[in-house]
Design an enzyme around this catalytic site. Sequence first.
Site, mmCIF file in Angstrom:
data_model
loop_
_atom_site.group_PDB
_atom_site.id
_atom_site.type_symbol
_atom_site.label_atom_id
_atom_site.label_comp_id
_atom_site.label_asym_id
_atom_site.label_seq_id
_atom_site.Cartn_x
_atom_site.Cartn_y
_atom_site.Cartn_z
ATOM 1 N N ARG A 90 0.603 -1.240 0.370
ATOM 2 C CA ARG A 90 0.198 0.032 -0.077
ATOM 3 C C ARG A 90 0.835 1.524 0.346
ATOM 4 O O ARG A 90 1.311 1.163 1.277
ATOM 5 C CB ARG A 90 -0.809 -0.239 1.151
ATOM 6 C CG ARG A 90 -1.866 0.678 1.456
ATOM 7 C CD ARG A 90 -2.649 1.251 2.595
ATOM 8 N NE ARG A 90 -3.285 -0.154 2.630
ATOM 9 C CZ ARG A 90 -3.900 -0.838 3.407
ATOM 10 N NH1 ARG A 90 -3.707 0.039 5.106
ATOM 11 N NH2 ARG A 90 -4.693 -1.509 3.955
ATOM 12 N N HIS A 134 1.526 -2.359 5.699
ATOM 13 C CA HIS A 134 1.722 -2.429 4.464
ATOM 14 C C HIS A 134 2.467 -1.593 3.662
ATOM 15 O O HIS A 134 2.821 -2.033 1.690
ATOM 16 C CB HIS A 134 0.226 -1.713 3.966
ATOM 17 C CG HIS A 134 -0.868 -3.367 3.731
ATOM 18 N ND1 HIS A 134 -1.755 -3.907 3.181
ATOM 19 C CD2 HIS A 134 -2.213 -2.865 5.266
ATOM 20 C CE1 HIS A 134 -2.283 -4.825 3.674
ATOM 21 N NE2 HIS A 134 -2.146 -4.126 5.342
ATOM 22 N N ASP A 141 -4.148 -8.806 2.981
ATOM 23 C CA ASP A 141 -5.172 -8.799 3.764
ATOM 24 C C ASP A 141 -5.836 -9.617 2.133
ATOM 25 O O ASP A 141 -5.307 -9.480 1.442
ATOM 26 C CB ASP A 141 -5.964 -7.468 3.633
ATOM 27 C CG ASP A 141 -5.172 -5.914 4.542
ATOM 28 O OD1 ASP A 141 -4.511 -6.704 5.763
ATOM 29 O OD2 ASP A 141 -5.300 -4.654 4.324
ATOM 30 N N GLU A 203 -7.793 -7.929 13.494
ATOM 31 C CA GLU A 203 -8.458 -7.863 11.938
ATOM 32 C C GLU A 203 -8.004 -9.683 11.051
ATOM 33 O O GLU A 203 -6.291 -10.049 11.498
ATOM 34 C CB GLU A 203 -7.493 -7.292 11.280
ATOM 35 C CG GLU A 203 -8.261 -5.856 11.905
ATOM 36 C CD GLU A 203 -6.791 -5.058 10.466
ATOM 37 O OE1 GLU A 203 -7.404 -3.267 10.967
ATOM 38 O OE2 GLU A 203 -6.196 -4.969 10.083
ATOM 39 N N HIS A 206 -5.952 -9.698 8.438
ATOM 40 C CA HIS A 206 -4.249 -9.094 8.182
ATOM 41 C C HIS A 206 -3.018 -9.578 8.522
ATOM 42 O O HIS A 206 -2.811 -10.587 9.698
ATOM 43 C CB HIS A 206 -4.305 -7.578 8.924
ATOM 44 C CG HIS A 206 -2.926 -7.278 9.346
ATOM 45 N ND1 HIS A 206 -3.000 -6.201 8.423
ATOM 46 C CD2 HIS A 206 -1.845 -6.797 9.953
ATOM 47 C CE1 HIS A 206 -2.323 -5.164 8.623
ATOM 48 N NE2 HIS A 206 -0.634 -6.044 9.422
#
Length: 224
Positions: A90, A134, A141, A203, A206
Amino acid sequence: MAGTAPGPAAPTPAAASTAAAAGLVDVTTLVPDMALEIRYAGNDNFTGGPVDGYRAPKCLLLGPAAQALQRVEMSLRERQLRLKLFDCYRPARAVAEFVRWAGDLSDQRSKPRYYPNLDKRELLGDYIAPVSGHSRGATLDLTLMQCGAGGGDCRPLDMGTDFDFFDPRAHTESPDTTPAQRANRLRLREAMAAQGFRNYPLEWWHYTLAPEPAPPMLYDVPIQ
């Protein structure tokens, strides 16, 4: 997690101007038919539109993470299971957009789907932060799919919540899940752990390769 993950307190900005220069690999060069649903490249995410830096719906990872993910996928296929990827590397500019979105309290369009039980002010911190794992190229994810005979007709397993659901029910070991949902989460965790990926407990989707290939770095090259 949309914004953060455990990691170095002061990551080093990387000077790379392209994904290739950063050592980021498109996972489909290793698994051509990998299932992708890169949410931030389209409208189906909590911001309601494509996120800055996502110019194509691709999954990029540093080489060691991409290779480890390939091993997970190949192992799962032996059991008529497959992965579906929601997000991988990301760009830092995307994380900055998440922070801006979280600070805009007038925009509540996605609350019913993504954070129905939280005030938007609570998202900054555990859920959205200015630095994301990320952006170091070894976090992703994903979810797990059950496939039919021959590896076709793959459907996501019931994990109890959607991806990016900001709520304690998304915690990997949340007690507010059915036995089947919990078993599905743990099956994903077991498969990922077998190749060195560590789950972020808040999460279920993740994961980060441990140790990270480039822990001090923070990349901002666009995905294209």
